[in-house]
Design a protein around this motif. Structure first.
Motif, PDB file in Angstrom:
ATOM      1  N   GLU A  35     -40.399  11.589  24.985  1.00 20.42           N
ATOM      2  CA  GLU A  35     -41.250  12.341  23.847  1.00 20.42           C
ATOM      3  C   GLU A  35     -41.816  11.164  22.873  1.00 20.42           C
ATOM      4  OE1 GLU A  35     -37.377  15.238  23.186  1.00 20.42           O
ATOM      5  OE2 GLU A  35     -37.248  13.267  22.673  1.00 20.42           O
ATOM      6  N   ASP A  36     -43.097  11.633  22.517  1.00 21.25           N
ATOM      7  CA  ASP A  36     -43.743  10.600  21.841  1.00 21.25           C
ATOM      8  C   ASP A  36     -43.562  10.955  20.584  1.00 21.25           C
ATOM      9  OD1 ASP A  36     -47.013  10.987  23.940  1.00 21.25           O
ATOM     10  OD2 ASP A  36     -45.366   9.587  23.873  1.00 21.25           O
ATOM     11  N   VAL A  68     -40.887  13.109  17.636  1.00 27.27           N
ATOM     12  CA  VAL A  68     -39.888  14.123  17.291  1.00 27.27           C
ATOM     13  C   VAL A  68     -39.845  14.555  15.836  1.00 27.27           C
ATOM     14  CG1 VAL A  68     -37.178  14.365  17.303  1.00 27.27           C
ATOM     15  CG2 VAL A  68     -38.377  13.370  19.347  1.00 27.27           C
ATOM     16  N   THR A  99     -40.805   6.503  20.380  1.00 29.74           N
ATOM     17  CA  THR A  99     -40.737   7.854  20.008  1.00 29.74           C
ATOM     18  C   THR A  99     -41.071   7.577  18.283  1.00 29.74           C
ATOM     19  OG1 THR A  99     -39.596   8.565  21.869  1.00 29.74           O
ATOM     20  CG2 THR A  99     -39.684   9.761  19.856  1.00 29.74           C
TER      21      THR A  99
END
Lengths: 116, 118
Positions: free
Chosen positions: A8-9, A11, A110
Motif C-alpha cells: 500500500e502506497d 493508508v 507507506t
C-alpha cells in the motif's frame, strides 16, 4: 537474496481507529525485521524490530508489529491512531545468514494519513 | 538509542560547485556508515557503504568520482558531491550501525540533508 514489499502506497484512517500498515518479506534464512518512520524533511526514526522471541513486538509511540513466519509478514499496528502518527513508514529486512555486513533492504514506504 | 548527526540540513549551491555533507555518530563508534539518496515520496536508494579506514563500496550505477565518500574516523563519514548539477538535487541521508556485540543490523539515521543545485 532479500526483499521486502509494502503493498500500500497510502493508508488513510480516522483518528481513534486502529491502524495497520502491511509488510511482507523474503529471505533465505531467518529474518531480522524493522519498522522506521519518517516525518517530512527528516531522517528515519527507529520504531521497533523483530530478531527472535515473541512474535508480537512492541515499540515506540504505542506501535506494535506481529511477525508471522508462515505468511512472511510483519505488519505494523496501533490500536488507536493519532493525527500526529501521519508520516511515511518503512519496513526493512536483513537476512541473518548474510551476517552483519549485509545492509538492510527497505520497502517502498507507506504514507499514513490519520484524519481528525 | 544511538544518535547520528548530519550537517548541513539544507544547502543551496550553484551548478559546478562541490558540496560536503558530514555524518557523525555522537555517542557510539561506527565502523560502517551508509549513504542514501531519497527522491520525493520514494524509498531510500542506497548509494554506498562507508567503511572506516578503507574505500567505500558503491552500489551499481552510482558514480564514485562524483560522490566522494571518506570515513576517516570511527565517528565521521563525509559525502562530497563534486561538480554538482541540478539533477543532483535530492535528500541525502546517512545511517550508522553500532560496532561490536551481536550485530542485529539496526541502523540509526541522521536527519538528512536537502541539497538544491541551482
Amino acid at each position: 537474496a532479500q526483499s521486502v514489499a509494502q503493498p500500500e502506497d497510502q493508508v488513510n484512517v480516522a483518528e481513534g481507529n486502529p491502524l495497520t500498515v502491511k509488510c511482507t518479506y523474503s529471505v533465505s534464512g531467518n529474518p531480522y525485521l524493522f519498522w522506521y518512520v519518517q516525518y517530512p524533511n527528516r531522517g528515519l526514526q527507529f520504531l521497533l524490530k523483530y530478531i527472535t522471541g515473541d512474535n508480537l513486538v512492541k515499540g515506540s509511540y504505542g506501535f506494535e508489529a506481529e511477525f508471522n513466519k508462515s505468511q512472511t509478514s510483519f505488519h505494523l499496528k496501533k490500536p488507536s491512531a493519532l493525527v500526529s502518527d501521519s508520516a511515511l513508514y518503512f519496513c526493512a529486512v536483513r537476512d541473518e545468514e548474510w551476517g552483519s555486513a549485509r545492509q538492510l533492504t527497505f520497502g517502498s514506504g507507506t504514507q499514513l494519513t490519520v484524519l481528525p | 538509542g544511538a544518535v547520528v548527526s548530519q550537517h548541513p540540513s539544507r544547502v543551496i549551491c550553484k551548478s559546478g560547485t562541490s558540496v560536503k555533507i558530514e555524518c557523525r555518530s555522537l555517542d557510539f563508534q561506527a565502523t560502517t556508515m551508509f549513504w542514501y539518496r531519497q527522491f520525493p515520496k520514494q524509498s531510500l536508494m542506497l548509494m554506498a557503504t562507508s567503511n572506516e579506514g578503507s574505500k567505500a563500496t558503491y552500489e551499481q550505477g552510482v558514480e564514485k568520482d562524483k560522490f566522494l565518500i571518506n570515513h576517516a574516523s570511527l565517528t565521521l563519514s563525509t559525502l562530497t558531491v563534486t561538480s554538482a548539477h541540478p539533477e543532483d538535487s535530492s535528500f541525502y541521508i546517512c545511517s550508522a550501525r553500532t560496532s561490536g556485540g551481536r550485530n542485529t543490523g539496526e541502523l540509526f539515521f541522521g536527519e538528512g540533508s536537502r541539497l538544491t543545485v541551482l
